[in-house]
Design a protein around this motif. Structure first.
Motif, mmCIF file in Angstrom:
data_model
loop_
_atom_site.group_PDB
_atom_site.id
_atom_site.type_symbol
_atom_site.label_atom_id
_atom_site.label_comp_id
_atom_site.label_asym_id
_atom_site.label_seq_id
_atom_site.Cartn_x
_atom_site.Cartn_y
_atom_site.Cartn_z
ATOM 1 N N ALA A 97 36.956 32.977 36.646
ATOM 2 C CA ALA A 97 38.070 32.416 37.419
ATOM 3 C C ALA A 97 39.392 32.626 36.684
ATOM 4 O O ALA A 97 40.422 32.899 37.290
ATOM 5 C CB ALA A 97 37.842 30.930 37.672
ATOM 6 N N ARG A 98 39.357 32.510 35.381
ATOM 7 C CA ARG A 98 40.565 32.674 34.561
ATOM 8 C C ARG A 98 41.135 34.088 34.700
ATOM 9 O O ARG A 98 42.328 34.305 34.576
ATOM 10 C CB ARG A 98 40.188 32.391 33.104
ATOM 11 N N LEU A 99 40.227 35.043 34.966
ATOM 12 C CA LEU A 99 40.667 36.433 35.125
ATOM 13 C C LEU A 99 40.850 36.793 36.597
ATOM 14 O O LEU A 99 41.104 37.940 36.928
ATOM 15 C CB LEU A 99 39.651 37.373 34.471
ATOM 16 N N GLY A 100 40.688 35.801 37.476
ATOM 17 C CA GLY A 100 40.874 36.060 38.902
ATOM 18 C C GLY A 100 39.703 36.791 39.533
ATOM 19 O O GLY A 100 39.792 37.256 40.657
ATOM 20 N N LEU A 101 38.581 36.907 38.805
ATOM 21 C CA LEU A 101 37.440 37.668 39.321
ATOM 22 C C LEU A 101 36.639 36.844 40.324
ATOM 23 O O LEU A 101 36.753 35.623 40.382
ATOM 24 C CB LEU A 101 36.555 38.113 38.154
ATOM 25 N N ASP A 102 35.811 37.536 41.111
ATOM 26 C CA ASP A 102 34.979 36.898 42.132
ATOM 27 C C ASP A 102 33.832 36.156 41.439
ATOM 28 O O ASP A 102 32.946 36.781 40.860
ATOM 29 C CB ASP A 102 34.441 37.995 43.065
ATOM 30 N N SER A 135 30.125 37.156 42.203
ATOM 31 C CA SER A 135 29.657 38.527 42.025
ATOM 32 C C SER A 135 28.668 38.597 40.869
ATOM 33 O O SER A 135 28.833 37.931 39.843
ATOM 34 C CB SER A 135 30.843 39.447 41.731
ATOM 35 N N ARG A 161 46.709 39.012 31.694
ATOM 36 C CA ARG A 161 46.985 37.577 31.807
ATOM 37 C C ARG A 161 47.700 37.059 30.555
ATOM 38 O O ARG A 161 48.695 36.350 30.640
ATOM 39 C CB ARG A 161 45.673 36.807 32.020
ATOM 40 N N PRO A 177 41.799 40.247 41.929
ATOM 41 C CA PRO A 177 42.006 39.224 40.883
ATOM 42 C C PRO A 177 43.472 38.806 40.750
ATOM 43 O O PRO A 177 43.753 37.608 40.608
ATOM 44 C CB PRO A 177 41.524 39.916 39.609
ATOM 45 N N LEU A 199 45.049 35.037 41.217
ATOM 46 C CA LEU A 199 45.848 34.375 40.188
ATOM 47 C C LEU A 199 47.245 34.038 40.703
ATOM 48 O O LEU A 199 48.107 33.613 39.940
ATOM 49 C CB LEU A 199 45.918 35.246 38.924
#
Lengths: 413, 252
Positions: free
Chosen positions: A328-333, A336, B48, B83, B87
């Motif tokens: 989540a911190r990296l915006g990933l799914d 998955s 990030r 992603p 964010l």
């Protein structure tokens, strides 16, 4: 059109491990921004009752760190009995004096290896804490009719027609795990033909924090200290005999118990419901599938001989929470398998080691063959004289032998 | 949409076709792009961390990029666009391949992510006067014909005070051994012919191109695969894969 509930994470099953998962994700909510739902076909709050679950759990040192980080330890501390020593004996049921072959104490383990806590108190502490976070949406009293593992989201259809659409479903739905079956994940394992009888006893003399594990011919018989002059029992018997005992009259149960209990703690009285659980080993062939992660008994059921089941579940929670937070911190799914495979890789080896160790111990000790008895008595005596090896066993029981996620090192969520 | 033939485009047609043929498999973590999926965490972590520090964003923010407009040039199936959108960023994904854009758009729609995907080139976007807080230029320069012209077009879209991230492969004997022989022929991580070693760009060439385009080079970091962890990690060695960060000075 039926109502659809949108959530990032849907946790299915409000047992101890499912509750711990929900609370961990709730504590991480401010940073992760992930929404969390907890689904259960029954009423999780009702489990905080000795009539519903009369078992107690050994909470290892690392699990205590985790419960502190989750801010539930203050609710549990008064109900926690430190295990200062573990005495292991190996004898025939009729033997009066039981020679102690293994003797673990704090000098060996550096710190109390584990605390005993009755499950009802753990349910209550977790449930209260979940309510206070205000960030877990509860959908209880409804079972899941179908699960659809879509490309973009998982869809769970509840028995009242509502849909839950989630990026990630966490299956904490127990050893029979309908979610696991729905995702087509198979299991391997076997039954021991044994049942674990669980009850609590009040006794005349103090236990002084000493746990006893007697390896009787039918299997292990453990006396685990609870606060005050009480102990929790895990008593292994062949399936039919266990059923007869639990369903039979009080006098017979008490008499059979006294034959095995020994005299160290003086007079005893049954102080809790009698229950019995089938014992078996079961490992899920995969811990993940697209949009699904399995935790606790859904992923692995181990023999309770070493008291590691709930601790394994807590480790699942810690590693999965860590994995999901990183994704989540990296915006990933988060649903998955690209990210979930890190959870699976981290947990599979530890689980297999624990499962096979517990299974091996049980097979070794659940046999009244005289030659085997000599071999294991000799082995236990050797282990008892070898300090480092005892340290290893004590650390294994305390969960200190595998690399830990931050939350179990006491570094916070 | 009528598209003018890009007169001085830096895109090579055969390179575009190569990736179009693979477009449908973009989102399978175990498919042909599994190496890119494995590589994604390390480059996203770098973006990030560096962007948060540069734009004074709290390191623990759930949506750190919510005030930023981001361009991902050569976005492929959208592996970085999604992603960045989660964010909080307002993302434009550009790719010369219509099929890649179609794949990326379909996937984002299914997941309910609003991303402005365009089948276009850096040159066209720059000519249209587009500007961004962050331009992502990841694993693209090793596929273009004229590196300095391409970097110039991308850099022109970086706002004063904005950032451009570049990831590419160094042209060394080690990169030939690992990225071509190892990754394409021995391990089969990438389809053969994915990369052309002669087109790899050294950190010296890349930093010169960034400076010529008016950007200050703020950092160069190597990236390597750790087989024990089965994960890509940052390293001081820029001999194979590396990341470079350029910043356009703020106007006073």
């Amino acid at each position: 059109m039926a109502e659809t509930i949108q959530t990032d994470i849907a946790i299915v099953g409000g047992g101890l491990v499912g509750m711990a998962m929900a609370l961990t994700m709730a504590r991480a909510h401010a940073q992760s921004g992930l929404s969390v739902c907890l689904l259960d076909a029954g009423d999780p709050a009702a489990r905080a009752n000795i009539e519903a679950d009369g078992r107690a759990s050994a909470i290892t040192a690392t699990a205590v760190n985790m419960l502190k980080a989750l801010q539930v330890w203050p609710r549990l501390a008064d109900h926690a009995q430190p295990m200062r020593e573990i005495k292991v004996t190996d004898s025939q049921t009729s033997a009066r004096g039981r020679p102690v072959f293994l003797h673990f104490d704090e000098a060996v383990s550096r710190a109390a290896s584990a605390h005993m806590i009755e499950n009802r108190f753990i349910y209550d502490a977790l449930w209260q804490a979940i309510g206070e976070t205000g960030t877990v949406t509860l959908h209880t009293g409804h079972s899941i009719e179908t699960a659809d593992w879509g490309e973009a989201a998982a869809r769970l259809v509840l028995d009242d027609g509502r849909n839950v659409s989630a990026a990630l479903v966490i299956g904490a739905d127990g050893r029979a795990s309908p979610l696991r079956a729905s995702a087509g994940i198979e299991t391997v394992g076997w039954s021991y033909g044994q049942h674990g009888i669980v009850t609590s006893v009040a006794h005349e003399k103090p236990h002084n924090g000493i746990a006893e594990e007697h390896f009787l011919p039918a299997g292990p018989f453990a006396i685990l200290p609870l606060p005050g002059n009480r102990s929790s029992l895990v008593w292994t018997e062949r399936e039919e005999f266990a059923r007869d005992l639990v369903g039979g009259d009080d006098a017979t149960f008490q008499a059979e118990l006294e034959r095995r209990f020994g005299e160290r703690l003086g007079r005893i009285a049954i102080d809790g419901p009698r229950m019995s659980y089938p014992l078996g080993m079961q490992l899920s062939k995969a811990f993940i599938a697209p949009r699904l992660a399995l935790i606790g008994d859904a992923a692995h059921v181990v023999h309770p001989i070493a008291g590691l089941g709930f601790n394994l579940g807590l480790r699942d929670v810690a590693v999965l929470a860590d994995t999901v937070a990183n994704e989540a911190r990296l915006g990933l799914d988060i649903g998955s398998t690209a990210g979930l495979s890190r959870y699976q890789a981290a947990r599979r080896f530890d689980t297999l080691t624990t499962a096979l160790t517990s299974d091996g111990l049980n097979r070794l000790f659940s046999n009244d063959n005289a030659a085997l008895r000599m071999v294991r008595d000799f082995g236990l005596a050797l282990v008892d004289r070898a300090g480092p090896l005892k340290g290893f066993f004590m650390d294994q029981a305390a969960g200190r032998n595998t690399p830990l996620p931050a939350i179990m090192r006491g570094d916070g969520v | 949409m009528s598209k003018p033939a890009p007169a001085q485009s830096s895109i090579i047609d055969s390179e575009v076709e190569k990736f179009s043929a693979l477009a449908a498999q973009w989102w399978d973590p175990d498919g042909k792009f599994h190496t890119l999926h494995k590589f994604n965490p390390v480059r996203l972590g770098y973006i990030r961390e560096r962007a948060s520090a540069h734009f004074n964003i709290a390191p623990d923010a759930a949506k750190p990029f919510s005030d930023l407009r981001v361009l991902d040039i050569g976005c492929g199936g959208g592996l970085l666009c999604e992603p960045m959108t989660r964010l909080g960023a307002d993302v434009v994904g550009a790719d010369a391949s219509e099929r890649n854009i179609g794949t990326a758009r379909a996937h984002a729609d299914a997941l309910g992510l609003a991303i402005d995907y365009r089948a276009t080139t850096a040159e066209e976007l720059a000519a249209a006067g587009e500007e961004f807080d962050i331009v992502l230029n990841m694993e693209v320069v090793e596929h273009v014909a004229d590196v300095s012209a391409f970097i110039g077009s991308c850099a022109a879209m970086v706002r004063p005070g904005g950032l451009m991230f570049v990831a590419t492969l160094n042209r060394t004997l080690k990169s030939f051994a690992l990225a071509i022989v190892g990754a394409e022929y021995v391990l089969g991580w990438l389809p053969r012919g994915t990369h052309n070693w002669e087109q790899f760009v050294t950190p010296g060439e890349l930093s010169r191109a960034l400076r010529d385009a008016g950007l200050d080079v703020q950092d160069t970091s190597g990236v390597r695969y750790n087989p024990l962890a089965d994960a890509w990690q940052r390293t001081g060695d820029t001999g194979v894969n590396y990341l470079m960060l350029g910043a356009r000075p703020a106007q006073h």
